[in-house]
Design a protein around this motif. Sequence first.
Motif, PDB file in Angstrom:
ATOM      1  N   THR A   1       0.822  -1.207   0.000  1.00 53.24           N
ATOM      2  CA  THR A   1       0.000   0.000   0.000  1.00 53.24           C
ATOM      3  C   THR A   1       0.857   1.260   0.000  1.00 53.24           C
ATOM      4  OG1 THR A   1      -0.152  -0.029   2.425  1.00 53.24           O
ATOM      5  CG2 THR A   1      -1.884  -1.175   1.186  1.00 53.24           C
ATOM      6  N   GLN A   2       0.272   2.338  -0.549  1.00 56.29           N
ATOM      7  CA  GLN A   2       0.946   3.628  -0.607  1.00 56.29           C
ATOM      8  C   GLN A   2       0.477   4.458   0.585  1.00 56.29           C
ATOM      9  OE1 GLN A   2       3.277   4.762  -2.616  1.00 56.29           O
ATOM     10  NE2 GLN A   2       3.305   6.800  -1.739  1.00 56.29           N
ATOM     11  N   GLU A   3       1.222   4.359   1.698  1.00 62.89           N
ATOM     12  CA  GLU A   3       0.869   5.051   2.941  1.00 62.89           C
ATOM     13  C   GLU A   3       2.153   5.420   3.683  1.00 62.89           C
ATOM     14  OE1 GLU A   3      -2.776   3.095   4.998  1.00 62.89           O
ATOM     15  OE2 GLU A   3      -1.565   1.466   4.197  1.00 62.89           O
ATOM     16  N   GLU A   4       1.988   6.152   4.767  1.00 61.39           N
ATOM     17  CA  GLU A   4       3.145   6.461   5.615  1.00 61.39           C
ATOM     18  C   GLU A   4       3.721   5.178   6.198  1.00 61.39           C
ATOM     19  OE1 GLU A   4       4.317   9.096   9.608  1.00 61.39           O
ATOM     20  OE2 GLU A   4       2.219   8.929   8.949  1.00 61.39           O
ATOM     21  N   TRP A   5       2.837   4.235   6.553  1.00 59.54           N
ATOM     22  CA  TRP A   5       3.250   2.938   7.089  1.00 59.54           C
ATOM     23  C   TRP A   5       2.665   1.843   6.178  1.00 59.54           C
ATOM     24  CZ3 TRP A   5       6.667   3.969  10.788  1.00 59.54           C
ATOM     25  CH2 TRP A   5       6.516   5.122  11.547  1.00 59.54           C
ATOM     26  N   PRO A   6       3.330   1.522   5.065  1.00 55.11           N
ATOM     27  CA  PRO A   6       2.759   0.557   4.110  1.00 55.11           C
ATOM     28  C   PRO A   6       2.605  -0.837   4.710  1.00 55.11           C
ATOM     29  CG  PRO A   6       4.568   1.795   3.116  1.00 55.11           C
ATOM     30  CD  PRO A   6       4.609   2.074   4.588  1.00 55.11           C
ATOM     31  N   MET A   7       1.627  -1.591   4.181  1.00 56.40           N
ATOM     32  CA  MET A   7       1.441  -2.982   4.555  1.00 56.40           C
ATOM     33  C   MET A   7       1.316  -3.816   3.285  1.00 56.40           C
ATOM     34  SD  MET A   7      -2.550  -3.097   5.878  1.00 56.40           S
ATOM     35  CE  MET A   7      -2.472  -4.841   6.272  1.00 56.40           C
ATOM     36  N   LEU A   8       1.609  -5.121   3.394  1.00 62.50           N
ATOM     37  CA  LEU A   8       1.547  -6.035   2.256  1.00 62.50           C
ATOM     38  C   LEU A   8       0.240  -6.819   2.319  1.00 62.50           C
ATOM     39  CD1 LEU A   8       3.289  -6.985  -0.178  1.00 62.50           C
ATOM     40  CD2 LEU A   8       4.006  -8.914   1.246  1.00 62.50           C
ATOM     41  N   MET A   9      -0.486  -6.845   1.192  1.00 68.32           N
ATOM     42  CA  MET A   9      -1.785  -7.506   1.143  1.00 68.32           C
ATOM     43  C   MET A   9      -1.855  -8.419  -0.084  1.00 68.32           C
ATOM     44  SD  MET A   9      -3.979  -3.983   1.622  1.00 68.32           S
ATOM     45  CE  MET A   9      -5.580  -4.777   1.608  1.00 68.32           C
TER      46      MET A   9
ATOM     47  N   ASP B   1       5.699 -11.926   6.326  1.00 68.34           N
ATOM     48  CA  ASP B   1       5.076 -11.699   7.636  1.00 68.34           C
ATOM     49  C   ASP B   1       5.973 -12.151   8.781  1.00 68.34           C
ATOM     50  OD1 ASP B   1       2.858 -10.639   6.460  1.00 68.34           O
ATOM     51  OD2 ASP B   1       1.620 -12.434   6.642  1.00 68.34           O
ATOM     52  N   ARG B   2       6.746 -13.212   8.553  1.00 66.30           N
ATOM     53  CA  ARG B   2       7.556 -13.755   9.640  1.00 66.30           C
ATOM     54  C   ARG B   2       8.865 -13.002   9.828  1.00 66.30           C
ATOM     55  NH1 ARG B   2       9.618 -20.069  10.372  1.00 66.30           N
ATOM     56  NH2 ARG B   2      10.670 -19.736  12.376  1.00 66.30           N
ATOM     57  N   PHE B   3       9.488 -12.604   8.719  1.00 64.08           N
ATOM     58  CA  PHE B   3      10.863 -12.082   8.838  1.00 64.08           C
ATOM     59  C   PHE B   3      11.004 -10.598   8.502  1.00 64.08           C
ATOM     60  CE2 PHE B   3      11.468 -16.660   8.177  1.00 64.08           C
ATOM     61  CZ  PHE B   3      12.285 -16.946   9.257  1.00 64.08           C
ATOM     62  N   PHE B   4       9.958  -9.963   8.013  1.00 61.38           N
ATOM     63  CA  PHE B   4      10.034  -8.537   7.695  1.00 61.38           C
ATOM     64  C   PHE B   4       8.878  -7.846   8.423  1.00 61.38           C
ATOM     65  CE2 PHE B   4      12.095 -10.839   4.345  1.00 61.38           C
ATOM     66  CZ  PHE B   4      13.244 -10.106   4.095  1.00 61.38           C
ATOM     67  N   PRO B   5       9.182  -7.130   9.507  1.00 64.01           N
ATOM     68  CA  PRO B   5       8.134  -6.689  10.453  1.00 64.01           C
ATOM     69  C   PRO B   5       7.294  -5.509   9.985  1.00 64.01           C
ATOM     70  CG  PRO B   5      10.282  -5.947  11.204  1.00 64.01           C
ATOM     71  CD  PRO B   5      10.536  -6.797   9.997  1.00 64.01           C
ATOM     72  N   LEU B   6       6.598  -5.675   8.863  1.00 65.26           N
ATOM     73  CA  LEU B   6       5.618  -4.671   8.446  1.00 65.26           C
ATOM     74  C   LEU B   6       4.336  -4.859   9.270  1.00 65.26           C
ATOM     75  CD1 LEU B   6       5.926  -4.749   4.551  1.00 65.26           C
ATOM     76  CD2 LEU B   6       7.098  -3.239   6.164  1.00 65.26           C
ATOM     77  N   ARG B   7       3.548  -3.800   9.350  1.00 69.22           N
ATOM     78  CA  ARG B   7       2.288  -3.887  10.093  1.00 69.22           C
ATOM     79  C   ARG B   7       1.321  -4.848   9.393  1.00 69.22           C
ATOM     80  NH1 ARG B   7      -2.052  -0.838   8.372  1.00 69.22           N
ATOM     81  NH2 ARG B   7      -1.723   0.435   6.510  1.00 69.22           N
TER      82      ARG B   7
END
Length: 598
Positions: free
Chosen positions: A99-107, A137-143
């Motif tokens: 996502t294009q945000e200040e705190w991106p997440m993977l979906m 999700d396990r090794f890269f601590p994105l929200r």
Amino acid sequence: MRLEDLPPLPETPGVYLWKTGERIVYVGKAKNLKARVTSYFHAEGKGLRICQEATQLDFIVVRDEVEALLLEANLIKHHRPHYNVLMKDDKHYPFLKLTQEEWPMLMVVRRVQDDGARYWGPFPDASAVRRIKRLVDRFFPLRKNSGFPFKKRRYPCLNHAMGRCLAPCVGQADPAQYQMTVRQVENLLDGKIEVLYESLEQQMRQAARNQDFERAAEIRDQISAVRSFFGTSQQAYDPELGDLDFLGFARAGDYALIQHYQVRGGQMLGRISRFVEGVKEASDAELLEAFLRDYYLEATPLPPLVLLPFELEAQEAFSAFLSSKGRKVEVRVPQRGEKTRLIELAQHNAQTALQTELKLMERKGDHPGLKGLMEVLGLTRRPYRIEGYDISNLLGESVVGSITVFEGGRPKKAEYRRIKIRGLKGQPDDFFSMEQTILRRFTGSLAEQMPIPDLILIDGGLGQVRAAQKALQQAGLEIPLVGLAKREETLVLPDGKTIALPLNHPALQLLIYQRDETHRNGLEFHRKLRNQKALKSIFDDIKGIGPARKLALMNHFSTLEELKAMSVEELAKLPGFDKRSAQAVLKALSNLPMETKV
């Protein structure tokens, strides 16, 4: 339409639309509009039929072939003209979205939108997407659990406690560290593994120098997991091949099959197959172009090389079109070496897959109801995926839109959905409820989770069908609609026409089956609501009707009209009822409107 009826046509690139009244029957592109359109009047077969059937020609002038290709693709996708080749695909392949945000997440999503986010896909193998998502999700601590768009939380979730999230939702994340993690995920998904290794190893050494050995061990595990994933989870091929796509093509009579293979970093990621029916009059080039147009309109990121099994007239235009999306892309037919063997492999596999599809069709039989619906409704192809819609409510409350999905004439219960209707004022409004259900299905979160159906079935008459059509127009979609009126079991079309079929007609039997499933799906939800809240209904004010008798009424009747039609003697036979309680219920219902569903 006659040749002399054509409007003055320029000798420039553009897109032309053959129309019968307001209905578009064919969309095409051309380097030279005048030469291409006039050639239809000297053609045979489909080309001649198109210009004979058409009553009008519209055209749009563009700057070059690339613009023409893109405009043609979008118009075909939106209008689905009768004579254009439409790629039938029973699957809807997933994408990964950052996502294009200040705190991106993977979906994981099913549709690419012009929202500034980064997309990767479509992925041929859904399990591969899940493996990649689990790795990230396990090794890269994105929200993960703070929603999209981002929402603050009062407390961090379990992922933060496990070291799998930096917890920006509670203000604990360092922006620089988070952005570095985002770049690492992008490198991973872009296939820039060496760049990712170098970044991680640098962090590991820095952590060790700072004597932060716990952090160094975490990064070591990250490196190990990425190496393990890319070393064993995909089929190894030839490292010298790098990144490329290659295609195979096969046809037999009225059927064709196209296979698309992805190679990234010399490793085979998987393949996508498209099986197409009703293509007897389409050329090989037209079919292959239709696949390229359909697939590469959304595919991202693109490889530098796409290999075809045979030459296309629009090959250079496709190269320019794909290159316009970012990196330079070459579309060509290989002439020698390892790349020719790739095409030979793809051609052999496509032929084998086509024969398998044909044998499966013979073995299983094609559901006769689908062919019947195509003929009765005048559809361009069998409606493989049908979505059914019904509005029901619990004694005037808890209004629900029920959605069912049938594929190949069989229920796909994992995709059944229910939507709670909002914004009702006073009495239930079936038309408003149907419009909201359709609109939320095709513009809300379900639009990304579920593919677009070939046909929509509405449980109801013309009012419900037109409410659904209004919602589709608001969503910018054109999907065939049919209603099924209950009493006469008559098919209702948006233009007001009705079709009466014999009760043993396979198309009507299929629609009745799905209509009943849709109604049952809504009733199941109502029963669930009964267990979640007190049973408050119009029966509360009837003397002598307690929870047990109220539940018996709900379990035996789906509408108040059905209940009101009962005699005192029939109603008295229900569990827990006698003549006095039956009379009390029927007396209370005598002045109620009939539209309410139990």
